[in-house]
Write an enzyme that holds these catalytic residues in place. Structure first.
Site, short mmCIF file in Angstrom:
data_model
loop_
_atom_site.label_atom_id
_atom_site.label_comp_id
_atom_site.label_asym_id
_atom_site.label_seq_id
_atom_site.Cartn_x
_atom_site.Cartn_y
_atom_site.Cartn_z
N CYS A 134 0.84 -1.20 0.00
CA CYS A 134 0.00 0.00 0.00
C CYS A 134 0.87 1.26 0.00
O CYS A 134 1.37 1.67 1.06
CB CYS A 134 -0.94 -0.02 1.21
SG CYS A 134 -1.99 1.44 1.31
N CYS A 137 -0.46 4.15 2.08
CA CYS A 137 -0.29 3.97 3.52
C CYS A 137 1.16 4.18 3.94
O CYS A 137 1.44 4.80 4.96
CB CYS A 137 -0.68 2.55 3.94
SG CYS A 137 -2.25 1.99 3.28
N ASP A 138 2.11 3.65 3.17
CA ASP A 138 3.48 3.54 3.66
C ASP A 138 4.51 4.39 2.93
O ASP A 138 5.66 4.47 3.37
CB ASP A 138 3.92 2.05 3.60
CG ASP A 138 3.09 1.19 4.53
OD1 ASP A 138 2.60 1.73 5.55
OD2 ASP A 138 2.90 0.00 4.25
P1 FAD Z 1 -10.60 -5.70 6.37
O1 FAD Z 1 -9.73 -4.88 7.22
O2 FAD Z 1 -10.02 -6.42 5.20
O3 FAD Z 1 -11.33 -6.77 7.31
C1 FAD Z 1 -12.07 -7.83 6.78
C2 FAD Z 1 -12.60 -8.68 7.91
O4 FAD Z 1 -13.47 -9.66 7.36
C3 FAD Z 1 -11.54 -9.43 8.71
O5 FAD Z 1 -11.82 -9.26 10.06
C4 FAD Z 1 -11.75 -10.90 8.34
O6 FAD Z 1 -11.49 -11.77 9.44
C5 FAD Z 1 -13.24 -10.89 8.04
N1 FAD Z 1 -13.74 -11.98 7.19
C6 FAD Z 1 -13.39 -12.29 5.91
N2 FAD Z 1 -14.07 -13.39 5.51
C7 FAD Z 1 -14.87 -13.76 6.56
C8 FAD Z 1 -15.82 -14.81 6.79
N3 FAD Z 1 -16.10 -15.74 5.86
N4 FAD Z 1 -16.44 -14.87 7.99
C9 FAD Z 1 -16.20 -13.94 8.95
N5 FAD Z 1 -15.32 -12.92 8.79
C10 FAD Z 1 -14.66 -12.85 7.62
N6 FAD Z 1 -5.20 1.91 5.55
C11 FAD Z 1 -5.02 3.13 6.11
O7 FAD Z 1 -5.97 3.94 6.12
N7 FAD Z 1 -3.84 3.49 6.69
C12 FAD Z 1 -2.78 2.64 6.74
O8 FAD Z 1 -1.69 2.99 7.24
C13 FAD Z 1 -2.92 1.34 6.18
N8 FAD Z 1 -1.92 0.45 6.20
C14 FAD Z 1 -2.10 -0.78 5.68
C15 FAD Z 1 -1.05 -1.71 5.77
C16 FAD Z 1 -1.22 -2.98 5.27
C17 FAD Z 1 -0.09 -3.98 5.37
C18 FAD Z 1 -2.46 -3.35 4.66
C19 FAD Z 1 -2.65 -4.76 4.11
C20 FAD Z 1 -3.48 -2.45 4.56
C21 FAD Z 1 -3.32 -1.15 5.06
N9 FAD Z 1 -4.34 -0.20 5.00
C22 FAD Z 1 -4.18 1.01 5.57
C23 FAD Z 1 -5.62 -0.51 4.33
C24 FAD Z 1 -6.69 -0.87 5.38
O9 FAD Z 1 -6.17 -1.87 6.21
C25 FAD Z 1 -7.96 -1.37 4.69
O10 FAD Z 1 -8.43 -0.39 3.78
C26 FAD Z 1 -9.06 -1.62 5.75
O11 FAD Z 1 -8.61 -2.54 6.72
C27 FAD Z 1 -10.33 -2.17 5.10
O12 FAD Z 1 -11.24 -2.43 6.11
P2 FAD Z 1 -12.45 -3.45 5.95
O13 FAD Z 1 -13.20 -3.37 7.23
O14 FAD Z 1 -13.20 -3.16 4.71
O15 FAD Z 1 -11.83 -4.89 5.75
#
Ligand code: FAD
Length: 307
Positions: A134, A137-138
């Site tokens: 990302c 992010c980084d």
């Molecule tokens: P996610 O965070 O992807 O969460 C998905 C959830 O769904 C998880 O809890 C998983 O367990 C659950 N899930 C999936 N399938 C199932 C199932 N079948 N049953 C039950 N649960 C399930 N964003 C920033 O704003 N700032 C940053 O500094 C930043 N740094 C990042 C660094 C890294 C390494 C990464 C990978 C991403 C980063 N991001 C950052 C991006 C950010 O993490 C994502 O945009 C954000 O987490 C998305 O949130 P979400 O709730 O949509 O999904």
């Protein structure tokens, strides 16, 4: 008779927890399935510096713990389990996990997306220590550094171009002899004096003990290898939305992202979607959290109108 929840939330990233905070504060009985990765993608990162409210930055896992505590404070119930099946034909809807069947009048899907990685042991070891998926992010952590970006599509061009704001130099590595990216994006990257290209090549190994110090590249046509001294490696080879469970049930685009039909509501009335599972563009914690808020408010209004 088993309890019927107002809302079942699937996923515990920023979108899921924000939805849980809003729905439970609206006095709806909420059950969240936290899934295999409790806390979502931010559990894989160290410092988060761009989420408002944490002026000194905060570690990703600590931030997600705060999200969870806030949702629990308003009474959301949580199960650290994966959802294994859903039945949206039955009313109330039925959600199944290893511990049984659960029912709710509305569902919020917040299962997120997963960045695609190269699957190298050296990459895994150095994630968050110079290996990132990302740039938004980084990128800020790589001022005046030499970087490699892997990929050949529009995202790779965009990330490479973005990273030149900070980096000394960016080398774009692609395993084919031509790029997949649109002409306009390629032109922009090619015109940038800080970007150079190495084609027909893949990363054989990420080098470095505690942090990235270089990469070993292999030419896929000649098998020749070369070493590049860099301090960061950014993967831009795509994301995979976690939507396998909903295939054939919920409208999705070609890449598998859920496409809501009215605000956050999907083609199935009463089933909502929020966060990265619907978003291949922004992919940020703040946008996912905002979306979780919208989904909870939409669910609340929809439930109120069901009489
Ligand atoms: P996610 O965070 O992807 O969460 C998905 C959830 O769904 C998880 O809890 C998983 O367990 C659950 N899930 C999936 N399938 C199932 C199932 N079948 N049953 C039950 N649960 C399930 N964003 C920033 O704003 N700032 C940053 O500094 C930043 N740094 C990042 C660094 C890294 C390494 C990464 C990978 C991403 C980063 N991001 C950052 C991006 C950010 O993490 C994502 O945009 C954000 O987490 C998305 O949130 P979400 O709730 O949509 O999904």
């Amino acid at each position: 008779m088993a309890k019927v929840y107002g809302v079942i939330i699937i996923g515990s990233g920023p979108a899921g927890y924000t939805a849980a905070i809003y729905a439970s504060r609206a006095n709806l009985p909420v059950l969240m399935f936290q899934g295999y990765q409790t806390g979502g993608q931010l559990m894989q990162t160290s410092e988060v510096e761009n989420y408002p409210g944490f002026e000194e930055g905060i570690m990703g896992p600590e931030m997600m713990d705060k999200f969870e505590q806030q949702a629990r404070r308003f009474g959301a119930e949580m199960l650290p389990e994966d959802v294994t099946a859903v039945d949206f034909n039955r009313k109330p809807f039925v959600v199944t996990s290893d511990s049984g069947e659960y029912r709710a009048h509305a569902i919020i899907i917040a299962t997120g997306a997963s960045a695609k990685w190269l699957q190298l042991p050296s990459e895994e070891r150095l994630k968050g220590r110079g290996v990132s998926a990302c740039a938004t992010c980084d990128g800020f952590f790589f001022k005046n550094k030499d970087l490699v970006v892997v990929g050949g599509g529009d995202t790779a061009m965009e990330e490479a171009t973005f990273l030149t704001r900070y980096a000394n130099h960016v080398t774009l590595v692609h395993r084919r002899d031509s790029l997949r990216a649109s002409k306009i994006m390629q032109d922009r990257a090619r015109k940038n004096p800080k970007i150079s290209f190495i084609m027909d090549s893949e990363i054989a190994e990420v080098l470095g003990e505690k942090e990235v110090t270089g990469v070993r590249l292999r030419n896929v046509k000649t098998d020749e290898e070369q070493k590049l001294d860099v301090q960061g490696l950014f993967l831009a080879i795509g994301h995979q939305p976690n939507t396998e469970l909903f295939k054939g049930l919920i409208d999705m685009d070609k890449a598998g992202y859920i496409v809501p039909v009215e605000h956050t509501m999907t083609n199935i009335p009463g089933v909502f979607a929020a966060g990265d599972v619907t978003d291949h563009r922004y992919r940020q914690a703040i946008t996912a959290a905002g979306d979780g808020c919208r989904a909870a408010l939409d669910a609340e209004h929809w439930l109120a109108n069901q009489g």
